[in-house]
Each structure stands twice: as C-alpha cells, then as structure tokens.
Design a protein around this motif. Structure first.
Motif, PDB file in Angstrom:
ATOM      1  N   TYR A 306       0.833  -1.198   0.000  1.00  0.00           N
ATOM      2  CA  TYR A 306       0.000   0.000   0.000  1.00  0.00           C
ATOM      3  C   TYR A 306       0.873   1.256   0.000  1.00  0.00           C
ATOM      4  O   TYR A 306       2.022   1.258   0.450  1.00  0.00           O
ATOM      5  CB  TYR A 306      -0.897   0.034   1.240  1.00  0.00           C
ATOM      6  CG  TYR A 306      -1.936  -1.047   1.313  1.00  0.00           C
ATOM      7  CD1 TYR A 306      -2.146  -1.956   0.281  1.00  0.00           C
ATOM      8  CD2 TYR A 306      -2.739  -1.174   2.449  1.00  0.00           C
ATOM      9  CE1 TYR A 306      -3.112  -2.942   0.362  1.00  0.00           C
ATOM     10  CE2 TYR A 306      -3.703  -2.147   2.550  1.00  0.00           C
ATOM     11  CZ  TYR A 306      -3.885  -3.044   1.502  1.00  0.00           C
ATOM     12  OH  TYR A 306      -4.840  -4.015   1.605  1.00  0.00           O
ATOM     13  N   THR A 308       1.105   4.453   1.947  1.00  0.00           N
ATOM     14  CA  THR A 308       0.590   4.812   3.263  1.00  0.00           C
ATOM     15  C   THR A 308       1.256   6.066   3.791  1.00  0.00           C
ATOM     16  O   THR A 308       2.479   6.225   3.709  1.00  0.00           O
ATOM     17  CB  THR A 308       0.819   3.669   4.267  1.00  0.00           C
ATOM     18  OG1 THR A 308       0.191   2.481   3.792  1.00  0.00           O
ATOM     19  CG2 THR A 308       0.238   4.030   5.635  1.00  0.00           C
ATOM     20  N   SER A 324      -4.224   4.954   3.641  1.00  0.00           N
ATOM     21  CA  SER A 324      -3.578   4.071   2.662  1.00  0.00           C
ATOM     22  C   SER A 324      -4.393   4.052   1.382  1.00  0.00           C
ATOM     23  O   SER A 324      -5.635   4.136   1.406  1.00  0.00           O
ATOM     24  CB  SER A 324      -3.448   2.651   3.198  1.00  0.00           C
ATOM     25  OG  SER A 324      -2.545   2.596   4.281  1.00  0.00           O
ATOM     26  N   THR A 325      -3.689   3.921   0.259  1.00  0.00           N
ATOM     27  CA  THR A 325      -4.339   3.777  -1.042  1.00  0.00           C
ATOM     28  C   THR A 325      -3.732   2.586  -1.768  1.00  0.00           C
ATOM     29  O   THR A 325      -2.620   2.162  -1.483  1.00  0.00           O
ATOM     30  CB  THR A 325      -4.166   5.045  -1.885  1.00  0.00           C
ATOM     31  OG1 THR A 325      -2.772   5.299  -2.062  1.00  0.00           O
ATOM     32  CG2 THR A 325      -4.827   6.246  -1.227  1.00  0.00           C
ATOM     33  N   GLY A 326      -4.511   2.040  -2.703  1.00  0.00           N
ATOM     34  CA  GLY A 326      -4.047   0.894  -3.478  1.00  0.00           C
ATOM     35  C   GLY A 326      -5.162  -0.098  -3.668  1.00  0.00           C
ATOM     36  O   GLY A 326      -6.355   0.219  -3.513  1.00  0.00           O
ATOM     37  N   LEU A 328      -6.955  -2.378  -2.031  1.00  0.00           N
ATOM     38  CA  LEU A 328      -7.105  -2.661  -0.611  1.00  0.00           C
ATOM     39  C   LEU A 328      -7.865  -3.966  -0.365  1.00  0.00           C
ATOM     40  O   LEU A 328      -8.724  -4.370  -1.156  1.00  0.00           O
ATOM     41  CB  LEU A 328      -7.848  -1.518   0.080  1.00  0.00           C
ATOM     42  CG  LEU A 328      -7.233  -0.122  -0.055  1.00  0.00           C
ATOM     43  CD1 LEU A 328      -8.085   0.889   0.696  1.00  0.00           C
ATOM     44  CD2 LEU A 328      -5.800  -0.097   0.435  1.00  0.00           C
ATOM     45  N   THR A 386      -9.222   3.552  -1.019  1.00  0.00           N
ATOM     46  CA  THR A 386      -8.650   4.396   0.034  1.00  0.00           C
ATOM     47  C   THR A 386      -9.261   4.012   1.384  1.00  0.00           C
ATOM     48  O   THR A 386     -10.474   3.790   1.481  1.00  0.00           O
ATOM     49  CB  THR A 386      -8.922   5.887  -0.230  1.00  0.00           C
ATOM     50  OG1 THR A 386      -8.365   6.244  -1.497  1.00  0.00           O
ATOM     51  CG2 THR A 386      -8.296   6.763   0.851  1.00  0.00           C
TER      52      THR A 386
END
Length: 867
Positions: A306, A308, A324-326, A328, A386
């Motif tokens: 991630y 973060t 955090s982004t990605g 998930l 997110t």
C-alpha cells in the motif's frame, strides 16, 4: 473380592449416597432460621424475605466444616438474579465475565479450576467437565454453595473450588406449595421484549405406607442480545523502511446478535416409609436452542504494497493514524452458528438409619448430554481504493472508506464459503455408598465416615472436514442473487463506518445445499479424522473421615481429618498428523492420587470462630484438551501466518496443595465480619498458549494446552454483612453486604514467572439492601481490577517481542426493587448493566488496544404468585 461383594451387596440393597444427604444436612442448618421464626413469641420480630435468606446463608457458613459461602432463596425459587452464573457474581472471591447476553466465565479466587455439582452430584457437558451454570434458572433453586475447601467425602476435582447447586425437594416444604413467575425483559441494543415463564408445584402427604412427596418444576426462557465490538489486530512491524515503527495490520468491527431459548425441568419424589428410611428419585433436564450471527468487517490498514501516510503518537514509535491507497483488502463475513444442546441428570437414592448412631446411604446417578452445531460462514470482498484509520479511539479502532459506498451490493463480490459443523456427546454412570457412625459429642472422636464411589465417563467429539471453499471463479454477482444481502447491525458508537452489507444469516441456512452446489460441493462433508476423539475415563475412590472435638481450657475445638484415594484410568483415542501422515493415537494411563484433608475450628466464643483448613486437590483436564488431532486454518492473516489449534493426549491433572486460615465474627443473626487468608501451590498447571509451528511448509500460530510444573497463588478475602435494625423508622430497613478479595500469584514457565490467566489482583462487591414492609430493593456494584486474558498472546518480531492480552478493570452496577402486593403476589423491576459498562482489552500496553465491547442494558419486569 470381599470389596467387590460388599459393593454389590450395598448396591442391591439400594442404600444411597451421602452426596445428597450432605446437601440435606446443610438444608437442615438453613431451616433453623425458619424453625426459630415459627417458635417465636407473638411480639417477636419475624424474619422473612431478604433477611431470612441472609440469616440462612450465614448459618450455613458458620456451621460448616469447610470454608464456604452460600446464597439462599428468599422464598421458593426467588433469587436476586435470573440464573446461577449471575447469582455467583455476588459471592466473595468469585468473579464472572458477561457476554452473549449473560454471565459466562466463572472463576474462584482468580482461577478457573472449579467443579460443578448438582445436588451434590458431578454434572458436566459433553465437551467440558463443568456445567454451563447459566443454563440453570434460579426459579428452580433452593440455594447455591461455593466451597473454597473440600472434605474427603466430596467428589474430587476443583483446585479452585466447588460450586454445588441445590434444587428443591418436596420435603423442603411443610405441605402443598406452588409458585408461578412471569417476566418480560427489554434489551436496549437489540430492542426486544422477551418472555420468561416458570412454575413449581410440590406436595407431601401421609398415607398407609408412610410419608410421600412429589415436586415438578418447569421453566421457559427466551432472550435476544446484541454485543458490539470494534478492534485492532496485534501490533506489527508494518513499515518496511523502519522496523522500529509498529501498528496494526487490520482494523475491524464485529456485531453479534443472538437468540437463546431454554426449556428446563426438574422433578423429585421422596418416600419415607418409616422415620429411619427415606428413598428418593429426582432429575433435571435442559434443552437450549441458540442461534446467532456475528457480522465481521475486516479492513486492512497497512501492508508493504500500500501507499501509506501515517502519524505517530507523540513521543512513541506507535502509529496513531494512517491513510492508505491501493488495491485494498476489505472483507465482510457473517458467521451464523445454530446450536442445539440438551443435558439430563437422573438419580435414585436412599438413606437408612440402621441404629440411632449408624447411617448408611447409597446413590446411583446418570448424566447424558448432546451438543450439535451447524455453522456456515459466507464472505464477501469489497474493493475500495482508500482507507483512513485511527488505531486508538475510545478503546477501539475507527476507520472509513472515503467515496466508497459499503451499502451498495455492486461494490462487493462473493468470497469464500466456510462450511462448518460439529457434534459432541457425553455420558456418565456414577454410584457411591457411604456409612457414618456417631459416637456422641462427649467423645474425642465423635463420628467416623467411610465411603466408596465408582464413576464411568465417556466423551466424544467430531467436526467437519475440508470446510474452506474458495470462490471457484464462476459465481454470479452479489447484486444478481435475490435476498442474498442484508444491512449489518448499526454501530451504536462512532467508529467511522457505521454499516456495511453482509450475507443474510437466514439466507445461508435456508439455502445451504444450493450454496454448496454453487461452490462445487454436494452436501455436508464427512468428519475430519483429526477432529475426532473418544475419551473413556473410569474412576474409583475410597475415603475415610473422622470428626473430633475437645476443650482446650475454656476454648472449644472441633475438627475433621480425612483422606480420599482416587484411581483414574484414562483411555484416549484419536488421530494425529505425523510427517504428513494420518496416524491413529491411543493413550492409556492410570494414576492414583491420595488427597488428605484436615480442618480445625476453634470457638473462642460463641460468636468468634477461628478456622484452619489444609487439603490436597486435583483438577482433571477438559475432555477436548486430550484430543491428539489438530485443526488448521485455511487462510493466512496479513503476515502470511495461518491459525490452528490442537490438543495434548499426554496432559496430566493439576495438583493443588491448599491452606486456608480464617477468623469469623458473627455478631448478630444477620451480621458478620469474616477474613480468610489462603494459599495454593500447584503442580502440572494447565495453560493454553500460542507458538509458531511449521506444518506442511506453512507457518501456523498454534494454540495448544500444556502443563507447567510450578505455580502458587495467595491472598485474603474479607466479608461483611449487616442489617441496621437499630436505626430509627424507615432507616432500619437498610442492610449492607460487602466483600473484598486480594490475590497475587504466578506460574513458572521455562524458569520465568508468568501471570495466571483471568486473575485480578483486586476484586470487590458492594450490595446495598433495603427491606421494610412490602418494599424491598438492592443496588449491587461489582469491580475487578485488570487481568491477563491470554499469556503470550502473540510473539512478534523485535522490538516488540512476546505480548500478553490484558483486560482493563471491569465495573458492573445492577439494581432491583420489589413490592409485595399481598402474601401471595409480588412484583419486581430490575435493571442489569445500569451504567452501560464497556469491556476494553489491549496488547501489552494500553496504547495498543485490541477492542472495546458494548453490551445490552436489560430492564426486567416480573410478577410472582405463590400458594
């Protein structure tokens, strides 16, 4: 051979056991207060209700050889709480934990090693040695005795103590007696109104063939409940660039809603053809249907993959908040067990006063129990981009998904199906015979008792195989399946995301066969051989006991000395995984334990008593702990580690060497001040702990029981009871019961001192009572200080290392008020969890919380009628 012939002869004669006679003798002590009331002059104060119950309980404690605390019914079946487990929370040295809508775990002096008896007889469930005490409604009870020490005549087991639950018999009443009680209780979080109904009818009469009696009691309880939890996973080294920074991988919510129905019955027959002979038969049964759903949401906050951004708590290396982004990971899971269980105990017995000095008794009892569970779990995966999270908000976690609607079924896809079931059964046959000879109070040795007991127990358990079914890749969209999803229970507190979608619990059970086919399976799977075990346990016991007394100048001294010799033969069968192969395991063991007991009771005055009790006790492991098999999880956590658990067929019973010294001042019929100093030394104490193991190339965090060689516990109990009758007017209705327990102790594990799980250093109860005219009431406050829930809960890489799971102090306030409409009818309003308590625990230090739990506040309204 002579012993066998003697046993057979006594059995054939139907001479039954001192286990129940001991209960009757204690009842005779309790009835002294009632007899005194009947004989009192017309202008005397008549003691009834709350005062009479306290007076009877105090008389039992004062006259007992053992260290004991009792709670006695205010009248037939009327207790201040609705089940035995709730009642015990008011006893000195006893702590309870509430969850799932009621009191659950019970410990005595900080320890779980207790034995439960029903009318002096051993009783247990099919996968544990103790009866779940919440299954016994108080409407059936005459009293509950909590033994901190044990005499040689008592059933062995219970290094912490013995809880003896006594139901009523027809000879407990003067003649015909009947009662009926109805109760409605409201629970605020689940928002339901549930009924409880119970009744009892009893009669005794004289006829041509002597005196006879019959009693029947029935109880029906229905209760909904809701528990709310928000949690953090254990701290981990979550930032690859800086291993000194720690924080949780996952955050989550869990809402549990359940419905529990209990149907219980007890019956008793007594026949006294002549004064010297009494025969009886009695039984107890309960059936419980328990349906619940636990709605989980797991949100992964931080992984190396991630992107973060995070902040730390000031002055620490702990993560406070993160975004955090990605791609998930987010999981919705609804765990929906349906459990059915039933337990039965039946007994026949008699006593024969052969001469005025010789009493012979015998008894045969049988216990059977069966528990089964259907437990499907359906998971859905959400796909947010997110997450924002805070690790410590009001004792739990707070997280949300900006711009992502967790109530939209189009934002989910079906995940795994976990198809669980389980089944356990248990039976026992128990026979004992006892003889007591009374030499008279003028002799040094005043009484001698001997006895024999033979018991056979069987327990078996199994659960499903291959429970984990991954998404096969061709499942329909969530939004395309009618009736599949439901909104989760809303969070009462503000912890970010308030609701999400779950697979409906009713859908899972109503369509389970179709769901299995959708995942490529037909029907329920066969049992997992590694889960299957069978335990056969045979015990035979002999005891001898003498009661003695003498005068040391002006001081009267009484005491008992006895020894119980128990032989235990255990036959354990199951399967184990060895080098990747299934291997049948059989363990046969035979042990003989010698359990001495000594009591001394010194009457410094008629009101001031000193006690010394010393004994040795044993506690056998739970049946399931012997299982040689293992159960392995199918999915890893965020660190790639799987979960698992197993048993240990080589476990040894716990041995306790116990000493109690007490000073008790009984300054009034319902007034006392008592103090007891106690010390326990343990060998082979059983703990469950987690350790990393590599099995078939995967790493598992395995939970297993094992013995520790050394441990000790010591402390002091102080109890106070008084009704303030000397106060003027309405103030004379007040009374106070208060107790305090201090404990300290440790186990030795690998040369290191480690804490007892579940032991609070400080615990106290304050119970303010009121009774005057038709009004009565109470306010009860319970407190226990922090304690270790699980020792070595996780072993994390440096710099964290091993951590314990610790629970914050727990406080509970309950209250009730009653009005006696007339001599036959009364009404009670009670409130449980008046202060809306919370349960908080944490990983090692308070700034690493695991979760916060919230429970229902319960308001009950009861109407009671008696004849």
């Amino acid at each position: 051979m002579k012993m066998k012939l003697t046993v057979m002869a006594l059995a054939g004669a139907g001479l039954l056991s001192s286990a129940s006679i001991r209960a009757q003798d204690a009842q005779a002590i309790a009835n002294k207060a009632e007899a005194a009331e009947a004989a009192a002059p017309m202008n005397a104060v008549v003691v009834t209700g709350v005062r009479r119950a306290a007076q009877s309980a105090q008389a039992i404690k004062k006259n007992s050889d053992e260290v004991i605390d009792s709670i006695v019914a205010e009248e037939a079946g009327k207790f201040p709480d609705k089940n035995v487990a709730e009642v015990l929370g008011r006893v000195t040295g006893v702590q309870i934990r509430r969850s799932g809508g009621e009191a659950s775990d019970i410990i005595i002096r900080g320890l779980p090693g207790l034995t439960t008896l029903l009318n002096g007889r051993e009783i247990y469930t099919s996968n544990n040695r103790n009866l779940h005490l919440a299954d016994i409604p108080t409407t059936m009870l005459q009293r509950v005795d909590v033994y901190k020490t044990q005499g040689a005549e008592m059933v062995e087991g219970g290094t912490a103590g013995v809880i003896d639950v006594r139901t009523s018999r027809p000879f407990d009443f003067k003649g015909f007696s009947a009662s009926l009680a109805g109760r409605v209780e409201n629970r605020d979080k689940v928002n339901t109104n549930d009924p409880n109904v119970s009744g009892m009818v009893s009669n005794r009469w004289k006829g041509t063939y002597g005196e006879m009696g019959a009693l029947l009691g029935l109880s029906y309880q229905k209760g909904h409940y809701q528990d709310e939890v928000t949690w953090n996973s254990p701290p981990s080294n979550t930032v690859p660039s800086d291993p000194t920074i720690t924080g949780p991988v996952d955050l989550g919510h869990t809402n549990t809603r359940g419905e529990r129905k209990r149907l219980s019955a007890n019956w008793a027959l007594q026949w006294r053809p002549v004064r010297e002979v009494e025969l009886y038969a009695e039984g107890w049964s309960t059936r419980i249907d328990h349906d619940r759903q636990s709605q989980f949401f797991i949100g992964t906050l931080m992984l190396p993959a991630y992107q973060t951004q995070y902040t730390l708590f000031p002055g620490t290396r702990q993560i406070d908040s993160a975004t955090s982004t990605g791609d998930l990971f987010a999981l919705s899971s609804n765990q929906t067990p349906r459990e059915d269980s039933e337990s039965h105990q039946g007994a026949i017995g008699a006593r024969w006063d052969v001469t005025p000095s010789l009493r012979v008794t015998s008894e045969f009892s049988r216990v059977s129990s069966h528990w089964k569970q259907k437990f499907p779990i359906m998971e859905m995966n959400a796909h947010p981009r997110t997450i924002t999270g805070q690790t410590y908000v009001n004792g739990g976690a707070r997280f949300d998904y900006p711009g992502y609607d967790m109530m939209d079924p189009n934002n989910y896809s079906l995940g795994a199906l976990i198809d669980n079931w389980a089944d356990s059964r248990g039976q026992s046959n128990d026979w004992r015979a006892d003889a007591t000879y009374d030499f008279g109070d003028e002799k040094l040795f005043r009484e001698v008792s001997v006895g024999v007991r033979v018991a056979q127990r069987k327990a078996a358990y199994q659960h499903e195989s291959q429970n984990f079914l991954a998404n096969p890749g061709n499942l329909p969209a969530v939004s395309a399946i009618p009736g599949l999803t439901c909104p989760s229970l809303p969070m009462a507190g503000d912890y970010g995301m308030k609701q999400w979608l779950v697979v409906c619990d009713q859908y899972q059970h109503a369509n389970i066969d179709a769901i299995r086919k959708m995942y490529g399976r037909n029907g329920q799977t066969a049992p997992d051989p590694y889960s299957m075990y069978g335990n056969n346990e045979d015990t035979s016991a002999l005891y001898g006991k003498t009661r003695f007394g003498f005068n040391a100048g002006p001081v009267r001294v009484e005491g008992t000395a006895g020894v119980r010799v128990v032989k235990t033969e255990l036959d354990v069968n199951g399967y184990s995984l060895i080098d990747g192969q299934q291997v049948a395991v059989n363990r046969k063991t035979s042990d003989t334990d010698v359990l001495p007991n000594l009591t001394l009771k010194t009457y410094f005055t008629d009101k001031l008593i000193g006690r010394i009790n010393a004994s040795k006790s044993i506690q056998r492991p739970a049946f399931a702990d012997f299982n040689p098999g293992i159960s392995l999880g199918a999915t890893p956590d965020g660190l790639g580690i799987y979960g698992g658990n197993g048993g240990n067929p080589d476990l040894k019973p716990i041995t306790g060497k116990n000493a109690d010294v007490a000073l008790e001042w009984y300054f009034a019929p319902t007034g006392s001040l008592t103090a007891t100093v106690f010390k326990h030394k343990f060998e082979n104490y059983i703990v469950r702990s987690l350790a990393l193991e590599t099995i078939n190339g995967n790493q598992y965090r395995m939970d297993r029981p094992r013995n520790l060689n050394d441990g000790q516990l010591e402390g002091i109990e102080i109890g106070y009871r008084q009704f303030y009758d000397f106060l003027p007017g309405w103030l004379s209705g007040f009374g106070l019961e208060a107790n305090y327990t201090y404990m300290k102790g440790h186990l030795v594990d690998g040369g290191k001192e480690v804490p007892f799980a579940g032991m609070s250093k400080n615990a106290y109860n304050v119970n303010v009572l009121y009774e005057r005219g038709p009004w009565s009431g109470r306010v009860a406050y319970n407190y226990r200080s922090k304690f270790v829930d699980t020792f070595n809960y996780r072993t994390i890489a440096a710099p964290i290392g091993p951590i314990d799971l610790i629970v914050d102090p727990i406080e509970t306030i309950d209250a009730s008020i009653s009005y006696k409409i007339n001599d036959r009818m009364g009404i009670t309003l009670d409130v449980e969890n008046l202060a809306d308590r919370t349960y908080n625990d944490y990983h090692g230090i308070p700034s690493n919380p695991r979760d916060i739990r919230r429970y229902d506040r319960v308001i009950g309204l009861s109407l009671r009628w008696k004849l």
